[in-house]
Design an enzyme around this catalytic site. Sequence first.
Site, PDB file in Angstrom:
ATOM      1  N   GLY A 229       0.820  -1.217   0.000  1.00  0.00           N
ATOM      2  CA  GLY A 229       0.000   0.000   0.000  1.00  0.00           C
ATOM      3  C   GLY A 229       0.847   1.258   0.000  1.00  0.00           C
TER       4      GLY A 229
ATOM      5  N   ARG B 241      -4.499  -3.339  21.591  1.00  0.00           N
ATOM      6  CA  ARG B 241      -4.028  -4.725  21.470  1.00  0.00           C
ATOM      7  C   ARG B 241      -3.015  -5.126  22.534  1.00  0.00           C
ATOM      8  NH1 ARG B 241      -3.374  -4.325  14.976  1.00  0.00           N
ATOM      9  NH2 ARG B 241      -5.606  -4.434  14.587  1.00  0.00           N
TER      10      ARG B 241
ATOM     11  N   GLU C  48       5.091   0.362   6.964  1.00  0.00           N
ATOM     12  CA  GLU C  48       5.452  -0.352   8.190  1.00  0.00           C
ATOM     13  C   GLU C  48       6.962  -0.336   8.457  1.00  0.00           C
ATOM     14  OE1 GLU C  48       3.319  -4.000   8.784  1.00  0.00           O
ATOM     15  OE2 GLU C  48       4.640  -4.618  10.423  1.00  0.00           O
TER      16      GLU C  48
ATOM     17  N   ARG D 295       0.509   0.394  18.222  1.00  0.00           N
ATOM     18  CA  ARG D 295      -0.359   0.912  17.168  1.00  0.00           C
ATOM     19  C   ARG D 295      -1.815   0.537  17.405  1.00  0.00           C
ATOM     20  NH1 ARG D 295      -2.757  -1.300  12.707  1.00  0.00           N
ATOM     21  NH2 ARG D 295      -1.529  -3.216  12.581  1.00  0.00           N
TER      22      ARG D 295
ATOM     23  N   LEU E 165      -3.135   1.071   7.925  1.00  0.00           N
ATOM     24  CA  LEU E 165      -3.530   1.306   6.526  1.00  0.00           C
ATOM     25  C   LEU E 165      -3.561   2.806   6.247  1.00  0.00           C
ATOM     26  CD1 LEU E 165      -6.254  -1.434   5.918  1.00  0.00           C
ATOM     27  CD2 LEU E 165      -3.843  -1.446   5.241  1.00  0.00           C
TER      28      LEU E 165
HETATM   29  C1  LIG Z   1      -2.884 -10.371   8.570  1.00  0.00           C
HETATM   30  C2  LIG Z   1      -2.773  -8.890   8.731  1.00  0.00           C
HETATM   31  C3  LIG Z   1      -3.911  -8.108   8.852  1.00  0.00           C
HETATM   32  C4  LIG Z   1      -3.820  -6.725   9.009  1.00  0.00           C
HETATM   33  N1  LIG Z   1      -4.966  -5.982   9.129  1.00  0.00           N
HETATM   34  C5  LIG Z   1      -4.888  -4.625   9.219  1.00  0.00           C
HETATM   35  C6  LIG Z   1      -6.058  -3.825   9.256  1.00  0.00           C
HETATM   36  O1  LIG Z   1      -7.165  -4.318   9.191  1.00  0.00           O
HETATM   37  N2  LIG Z   1      -5.926  -2.486   9.374  1.00  0.00           N
HETATM   38  C7  LIG Z   1      -4.697  -1.882   9.447  1.00  0.00           C
HETATM   39  O2  LIG Z   1      -4.638  -0.656   9.547  1.00  0.00           O
HETATM   40  N3  LIG Z   1      -3.567  -2.623   9.382  1.00  0.00           N
HETATM   41  C8  LIG Z   1      -3.635  -3.968   9.262  1.00  0.00           C
HETATM   42  N4  LIG Z   1      -2.481  -4.717   9.194  1.00  0.00           N
HETATM   43  C9  LIG Z   1      -1.195  -4.030   9.073  1.00  0.00           C
HETATM   44  C10 LIG Z   1      -1.020  -3.500   7.654  1.00  0.00           C
HETATM   45  O3  LIG Z   1      -1.666  -4.336   6.738  1.00  0.00           O
HETATM   46  C11 LIG Z   1       0.447  -3.398   7.269  1.00  0.00           C
HETATM   47  O4  LIG Z   1       1.160  -2.727   8.268  1.00  0.00           O
HETATM   48  C12 LIG Z   1       0.589  -2.625   5.964  1.00  0.00           C
HETATM   49  O5  LIG Z   1      -0.256  -3.150   4.977  1.00  0.00           O
HETATM   50  C13 LIG Z   1       2.018  -2.589   5.482  1.00  0.00           C
HETATM   51  O6  LIG Z   1       2.045  -1.984   4.223  1.00  0.00           O
HETATM   52  P1  LIG Z   1       3.411  -1.638   3.522  1.00  0.00           P
HETATM   53  O7  LIG Z   1       3.076  -1.025   2.208  1.00  0.00           O
HETATM   54  O8  LIG Z   1       4.265  -0.883   4.450  1.00  0.00           O
HETATM   55  O9  LIG Z   1       4.134  -3.054   3.302  1.00  0.00           O
HETATM   56  P2  LIG Z   1       3.647  -4.436   2.616  1.00  0.00           P
HETATM   57  O10 LIG Z   1       2.257  -4.401   2.167  1.00  0.00           O
HETATM   58  O11 LIG Z   1       4.066  -5.511   3.532  1.00  0.00           O
HETATM   59  O12 LIG Z   1       4.543  -4.474   1.304  1.00  0.00           O
HETATM   60  C14 LIG Z   1       5.938  -4.629   1.370  1.00  0.00           C
HETATM   61  C15 LIG Z   1       6.473  -4.632  -0.052  1.00  0.00           C
HETATM   62  O13 LIG Z   1       7.889  -4.566  -0.006  1.00  0.00           O
HETATM   63  C16 LIG Z   1       8.440  -5.447  -0.945  1.00  0.00           C
HETATM   64  N5  LIG Z   1       9.802  -5.793  -0.478  1.00  0.00           N
HETATM   65  C17 LIG Z   1      10.194  -6.118   0.773  1.00  0.00           C
HETATM   66  N6  LIG Z   1      11.527  -6.348   0.793  1.00  0.00           N
HETATM   67  C18 LIG Z   1      11.978  -6.157  -0.469  1.00  0.00           C
HETATM   68  C19 LIG Z   1      13.250  -6.242  -1.098  1.00  0.00           C
HETATM   69  N7  LIG Z   1      14.362  -6.589  -0.426  1.00  0.00           N
HETATM   70  N8  LIG Z   1      13.325  -5.993  -2.428  1.00  0.00           N
HETATM   71  C20 LIG Z   1      12.217  -5.659  -3.136  1.00  0.00           C
HETATM   72  N9  LIG Z   1      10.988  -5.562  -2.589  1.00  0.00           N
HETATM   73  C21 LIG Z   1      10.875  -5.792  -1.275  1.00  0.00           C
HETATM   74  C22 LIG Z   1       7.479  -6.608  -0.998  1.00  0.00           C
HETATM   75  O14 LIG Z   1       7.578  -7.278  -2.223  1.00  0.00           O
HETATM   76  C23 LIG Z   1       6.133  -5.885  -0.839  1.00  0.00           C
HETATM   77  O15 LIG Z   1       5.651  -5.486  -2.092  1.00  0.00           O
HETATM   78  C24 LIG Z   1      -2.556  -6.105   9.041  1.00  0.00           C
HETATM   79  C25 LIG Z   1      -1.410  -6.879   8.899  1.00  0.00           C
HETATM   80  C26 LIG Z   1      -1.513  -8.257   8.773  1.00  0.00           C
HETATM   81  C27 LIG Z   1      -0.247  -9.061   8.692  1.00  0.00           C
END
Ligand SMILES: Cc1cc2nc3c(=O)[nH]c(=O)nc-3n(C[C@H](O)[C@H](O)[C@H](O)COP(=O)(O)OP(=O)(O)OC[C@H]3O[C@@H](n4cnc5c(N)ncnc54)[C@H](O)[C@@H]3O)c2cc1C
Length: 582
Positions: free
Chosen positions: A17, A287, A385, A396, A402
């Site tokens: 995201g 939590r 994150e 959190r 999100l």
């Molecule tokens: C099961 C679950 C349910 C959740 N429910 C909620 C909710 O209802 N509401 C809420 O607010 N939060 C929720 N969370 C937390 C939230 O979803 C996450 O904190 C958030 O989506 C993280 O988004 P992000 O874009 O930071 O990373 P992510 O969506 O984890 O994406 C990380 C990206 O980095 C890329 N990446 C990582 N390392 C490398 C590398 N070395 N080289 C290239 N690419 C790399 C991956 O390919 C991926 O595309 C939930 C989390 C989980 C696990």
Amino acid sequence: MEVVWHEFDAVVVGGGGAGLYAALELSRHPDLRVAVFSKVHPLRSHTGAAQGGMGAALGHAEEDRPEWHAFDTVKGGDYLADQDAVEILCFEAIRVVYELEHMGFPFDRAPDGRIEQRVRAGGHTRNFGERPLARSVYAADRTGQMILHTLYQQCLRRGVRFFDEFLVVDVWVEEGACSGVLAWDVRRGGLHGVRAKAVLLATGGWGQIYRTTTNGVTLTGDGPALVWRRGVPLEDMEFYQFHPTGIYGRGILLSEASRGEGAYLVNGLGERFMDRYAPNLLELAPRDVVSRSIFREIQAGRGGGKRGDCVFLDFRHLPEEVRRTKLPEVTALIRTYLGLDPAQDLVPVRPTAHYAVGGIPTDTWGRVLWDGRRQVVEGLYAAGECACVSVHGANRLGTNSLVDILVFGRRAAQGMAKVARSRAMPAAPSAPLDGPAEHFLRLLGARGQESCTRLRLELQDLMERHGSVFRNRGGLQQALQGLWELQERYRRVGLADRGQVYNQELVEAFETGCLLDVAEATAASALHRTESRGTHFREDYPERDDARWLRHTLVWRAAARELRLEDKPVVITRFEPKERRY
Ligand SMILES: Cc1cc2nc3c(=O)[nH]c(=O)nc-3n(C[C@H](O)[C@H](O)[C@H](O)COP(=O)(O)OP(=O)(O)OC[C@H]3O[C@@H](n4cnc5c(N)ncnc54)[C@H](O)[C@@H]3O)c2cc1C
């Protein structure tokens, strides 16, 4: 080994995201060349697993204000959040939700056609803590999935370039400036050097440092580990959140939306026990509070199941309609993984590692801070994150991640667009394969005796035993010592697969190295903080100590087995720290 070279104005590492929203915002500038590098296909990013929802004070179901949201966020974070960043989060959340709506995001709707806001999430209240309030917006219990689909489609429409299944193995940071990244093409093999004027790290969390976790196997803290190796400190790493309701024995998440819709917790004696710990908010307390309460019940001999080491989530009183339309994913997970029917059976649950609260220190524009304080790394950004801006403080609130990834993904992109125009294309590093990259290249032909799978399991056991919900000095010292030994064994790792095409073993070996680094930073920071606050609970220091510890932690690696720890003040604007009662 040969390197294939690329040049972009802005590069985003991560297709979750945070990364996708940043890429989309950057693509509004047609003159900028924008690329996303992601080790998994963007639609497989962990954001897609978010079931619960997003918090925003739209005030559709009942009166709400961003100030109330800000207060809840600060209190939920046990007063460690930087309040200037929290205000940005809560005010901009509203705009981000409407922007998503205009992109076609399929929000659940109220009968009057407006975005529905019926479900309550832990710690969200009206009028500065008066009573629980419904603040989240959602698409059934598939909110994260819908975020990814909406943003990915818009990115494709605007011509963002995607490098799927490219593993970023080094971030070039030298003399306070970033010049790009080095990536490995997982599908075909081969190194790619990417020069860029602005780089965003949006690599997500690192739940894989624990054995029982809601996080997928790819969540290994690559972004934080890579910048740490380059000399950037990590912030507030001791705060790792456990979600109260993981499926017993597996750790898979049953969303907080379950409790928001009215499911409640009972112990092995069939008692609803949260009134002992949070008499006002009960199951909808934050939590950290609920997770500790569950463990306290288990420790007091009131757990359930054959071993007495779980409690139960009770959905039986909910109308069938709610289970079917509001909790379809949750219901399916219970059927698939436990073979139970939530209409008739109690569902065994236990806290599970869930969310990395700390991370790469940034300012409120997502700029990475070289000294963790003020000095920025030119051209380097972090959001989502993996970053610590710090809006979540020591814990959190549900639905706030999100929002965080979208609000700060977008802000980082706004800054990156300016830098991409004003900065000349940096030269490639003189020795692009030196430093951390060397270590990756060594893995390619590694013939040692140690198995990465075994090291990862041992690391997870260590952290689970000594670094999870309850911690103490002795345990944390053992964890740190154990991690240092694992770091040494990691140098003697061997790979059975010597190929370059789809070498998953190579990817996992690299990721294990990242896990070791973030676990080390976590254990060291947890040992350093001699108080209890938010998700960090020290049995030997059970009280919060504002006089000494109303401070963020910064941790650097000085040398092997040598860490440097410092702290920095918390930004307080309007909410003075108070005792946290729910
Ligand atoms: C099961 C679950 C349910 C959740 N429910 C909620 C909710 O209802 N509401 C809420 O607010 N939060 C929720 N969370 C937390 C939230 O979803 C996450 O904190 C958030 O989506 C993280 O988004 P992000 O874009 O930071 O990373 P992510 O969506 O984890 O994406 C990380 C990206 O980095 C890329 N990446 C990582 N390392 C490398 C590398 N070395 N080289 C290239 N690419 C790399 C991956 O390919 C991926 O595309 C939930 C989390 C989980 C696990």
